[in-house]
Design a protein around this motif. Structure first.
Motif: not given
Length: 295
Positions: A216-218, A236-238, A287-289
């Motif tokens: 739930e929390n990245n 993010a986006e991962l 984009k992935h960060t």
């Protein structure tokens, strides 16, 4: 080695693999990245592209448009970690690298891609960005992810069991390594209750990595039981997070956020059937960060 810095951090990056090799906090002098000079894990933070983990058949079957396919070999974690990147930009606090198709990649991956790996320093944070673009005319499939090994040596304490990962207490899915073939995941998903303090021990990794999904929390934190220093790690986006260390005496823990996942024992080699496969249309970019804050 490429060096970038700001008022709080000094960061080193290797052009080979565009790999992060060092983050030192100027205020406390702590090195937060495993140097990869000892033990069985000889890297620090490899970038994983175009696939994650082991490939069940050692090959991947790609569609190349209408009624055409090609089968090519693929090695564990892809090829990006094993090649030189082009340097696109270096400033005092930014480094940007690019990988495009070449003779080596074309024998393993059929798409006209570009992968940009970018590091930007903002105060006590390192923004580690991936930009994946499809420069071709057909759909492109890929996985991408990080594999950062954080050095468990705060205040000179190398006792691995004095470190823990701080999660938001929650239930998530846990993929386990297949008991019959420890190179791949079992397709059986277990519900797992993550504690707020996930204490580290080598015993937890005797069967390789733990792979969590549905967090739930990245944002997670790597902390020491008796130190105020640590790492705040955001992705993010991962959507999948693997946690791994070698079972030798090395003092590191890898936090590995993935857009993708390693193969399951039952996988076929058709790329479009792989779990969590990413897809880009012609001229599309994603984009992935990862964000690393050290304190």
């Amino acid at each position: 080695m490429i060096r970038i810095e700001n008022e709080k951090l000094v960061v080193l990056i290797n052009r080979f693999g565009a790999e992060l090799k060092s983050i030192v906090n100027k205020e406390n002098g702590i090195e937060y990245i495993w140097p990869g000079t000892e033990g069985t894990f000889k890297k620090s933070a490899p970038n994983l592209f175009p696939f994650i983990g082991n490939i069940v058949t050692g090959t991947i079957d790609y569609p190349l448009g209408k009624d055409e396919r090609v089968i090519l070999p693929m090695t564990k974690h892809g090829f990006a970690r094993d090649v030189d990147f082009e340097i696109l930009e270096i400033t005092e606090d930014t480094a940007k690298f690019q990988l495009r198709p070449n003779a080596y990649t074309e024998e393993r991956y059929p798409y006209n891609f570009s992968l940009i790996v970018e590091y930007i320093l903002v105060e006590d944070k390192v923004y580690h960005n991936y930009y994946v673009k499809n420069n071709g005319v057909i759909e492109m499939y890929y996985h991408i992810g990080g594999h950062t090994a954080f050095y468990c040596n705060y205040n000179g304490d190398k006792n691995f069991e004095n470190y823990y990962i701080e999660f938001q207490e929650q239930e998530c899915d846990l993929y386990m390594i297949d008991a019959k073939n420890n190179s791949f995941l079992s397709s059986e998903i277990q519900k797992y209750r993550l504690p707020e303090k996930f204490m580290l021990s080598k015993e937890k990794f005797l069967k390789d990595a733990l792979v969590f999904e549905g967090l739930e929390n990245n944002t997670v934190n790597l902390k020491h039981t008796e130190s105020s220093h640590g790492v705040e790690f955001t992705f993010a986006e991962l959507d999948t997070l693997a946690v791994w260390t070698s079972v030798d005496s090395s003092e590191f823990i890898c936090l590995e956020p993935w857009a993708g996942i390693t193969d399951f024992t039952e996988n076929c080699n058709r790329v479009e059937e792989k779990k969590h496969i990413q897809k880009l249309n012609s001229n599309e970019q994603k984009k992935h960060t990862q964000i690393i804050r050290v304190y």
